[in-house]
Design an enzyme around this catalytic site. Structure first.
Site, PDB file in Angstrom:
ATOM      1  N   ASN A 103     -24.688  42.187 -16.982  1.00 42.19           N
ATOM      2  CA  ASN A 103     -24.950  43.557 -17.428  1.00 42.19           C
ATOM      3  C   ASN A 103     -24.683  44.515 -16.274  1.00 42.19           C
ATOM      4  OD1 ASN A 103     -25.947  45.673 -19.135  1.00 42.19           O
ATOM      5  ND2 ASN A 103     -27.875  45.637 -17.984  1.00 42.19           N
TER       6      ASN A 103
ATOM      7  N   HIS B  40     -25.973  48.300 -14.940  1.00 44.18           N
ATOM      8  CA  HIS B  40     -27.060  49.260 -15.156  1.00 44.18           C
ATOM      9  C   HIS B  40     -26.882  50.422 -14.181  1.00 44.18           C
ATOM     10  CE1 HIS B  40     -30.982  50.657 -16.422  1.00 44.18           C
ATOM     11  NE2 HIS B  40     -31.229  50.918 -15.153  1.00 44.18           N
TER      12      HIS B  40
ATOM     13  N   SER C  95     -25.837  48.843 -10.544  1.00 41.45           N
ATOM     14  CA  SER C  95     -26.066  47.424 -10.251  1.00 41.45           C
ATOM     15  C   SER C  95     -25.451  46.557 -11.339  1.00 41.45           C
ATOM     16  CB  SER C  95     -27.576  47.115 -10.236  1.00 41.45           C
ATOM     17  OG  SER C  95     -28.281  47.989  -9.379  1.00 41.45           O
TER      18      SER C  95
ATOM     19  N   ASP D 171     -33.594  44.457 -17.514  1.00 46.28           N
ATOM     20  CA  ASP D 171     -32.996  45.048 -16.304  1.00 46.28           C
ATOM     21  C   ASP D 171     -33.583  44.453 -15.016  1.00 46.28           C
ATOM     22  OD1 ASP D 171     -31.389  46.701 -17.885  1.00 46.28           O
ATOM     23  OD2 ASP D 171     -32.855  48.318 -17.891  1.00 46.28           O
TER      24      ASP D 171
HETATM   25  C1  GAR Z   1     -22.797  53.108 -18.260  1.00 42.56           C
HETATM   26  O1  GAR Z   1     -23.210  54.088 -17.342  1.00 42.56           O
HETATM   27  C2  GAR Z   1     -23.665  51.880 -18.149  1.00 42.56           C
HETATM   28  O2  GAR Z   1     -24.060  51.595 -16.830  1.00 42.56           O
HETATM   29  C3  GAR Z   1     -24.839  52.252 -19.001  1.00 42.56           C
HETATM   30  O3  GAR Z   1     -24.280  52.913 -20.108  1.00 42.56           O
HETATM   31  C4  GAR Z   1     -23.075  53.562 -19.700  1.00 42.56           C
HETATM   32  C5  GAR Z   1     -21.987  53.137 -20.648  1.00 42.56           C
HETATM   33  O4  GAR Z   1     -20.824  53.892 -20.427  1.00 42.56           O
HETATM   34  N1  GAR Z   1     -25.592  51.104 -19.385  1.00 42.56           N
HETATM   35  C6  GAR Z   1     -26.909  51.130 -19.567  1.00 42.56           C
HETATM   36  O5  GAR Z   1     -27.582  52.129 -19.438  1.00 42.56           O
HETATM   37  C7  GAR Z   1     -27.493  49.803 -19.961  1.00 42.56           C
HETATM   38  N2  GAR Z   1     -28.925  49.892 -20.035  1.00 42.56           N
HETATM   39  P1  GAR Z   1     -19.423  53.378 -20.924  1.00 42.56           P
HETATM   40  O6  GAR Z   1     -19.585  53.102 -22.419  1.00 42.56           O
HETATM   41  O7  GAR Z   1     -18.509  54.523 -20.668  1.00 42.56           O
HETATM   42  O8  GAR Z   1     -19.077  52.133 -20.160  1.00 42.56           O
END
Ligand code: GAR
Length: 212
Positions: A103, A105, A132, A141
């Site tokens: 994952n 985060h 991370s 997480d």
């Molecule tokens: C990213 O910033 C990722 O780190 C976050 O969602 C966004 C997705 O953007 N993930 C989380 O918050 C997971 N809990 P993307 O669809 O443009 O990759």
């Protein structure tokens, strides 16, 4: 060649970084729990199977997780990559893919697990923020860290400017982590420790761009 299945819920910019990274593996499918996710179209444009599996069509988390696992296994995934997948996965699902579920985060874990990480970082007044990549374990997480990227928090930042600075680093560290896994150099040990071979003692598992 190892097979990767990528799970998304939305925009798909991390998916795009992975699709464009010339990874030493096959991206076998992209699955979204939201049928409207822009990332599905992006996958199709890259010739990757794009599957919508709407969680609202399932009566329970367990039923959705089971359908998701069946779809992933249909593609013989060696690695499952959560790239902006915004649903909590149940313990059975997480255990099924233990050691092959990553994952990303948007915070320097263990700080700011959960949602709204950039707003919370600003409210806390931290001077360093980041992203991370970690192996997923049942605790949200909180799985073993693989690689982190740190960015400065600037006085003039708002949620959007800070998110953009972090996202640019996400697009570097996620392909790096996935590459390590596909090269067979990244492993989660039975004791739950991350082993990264061939990167020297400390390894480049922290990216901290120069301030300024
Ligand atoms: C990213 O910033 C990722 O780190 C976050 O969602 C966004 C997705 O953007 N993930 C989380 O918050 C997971 N809990 P993307 O669809 O443009 O990759």
């Amino acid at each position: 060649m190892k097979s990767v299945v990528i799970l998304i819920s939305g925009r798909g910019s991390n998916l795009q970084a992975l699709l464009e990274a010339s990874l030493p593996g096959r991206i076998a499918a992209v699955i979204s729990n939201r049928p409207q996710a822009a990332g599905l179209e992006l996958a199709r444009r890259h010739g990757v199977a794009a599957i919508a599996l709407d969680h609202r069509g399932y009566a329970s988390r367990e039923q959705f997780d089971a359908a998701l696992a069946a779809e992933i296994d249909r593609h013989d995934a060696d690695l499952v990559v959560l790239a902006g997948f915004m649903r909590i996965l149940g313990d059975d699902f997480v255990r099924r893919y233990s050691g092959r579920l990553l994952n990303i985060h948007p915070s320097l874990l263990p700080l700011f697990p959960g949602l709204d990480t950039h707003a919370r970082a600003l409210a806390a007044g931290v001077k360093i923020h980041g992203a991370s990549v970690h192996f997923v374990t049942p605790a949200l997480d909180a799985g073993p860290l693989v690689i982190q990227a740190a960015v400065p928090v600037l006085a003039a930042d708002n949620e959007e400017t800070l998110a953009a600075r972090v996202l640019a680093q996400e697009h570097k560290i996620y392909p790096q982590a996935v590459r390590w896994f596909l090269e067979g150099r990244l492993e989660l040990s039975a004791e739950g420790r991350v082993a990264l071979r061939g990167e020297g003692d400390a390894g480049p598992a922290l990216i901290a761009p120069a301030l300024g």
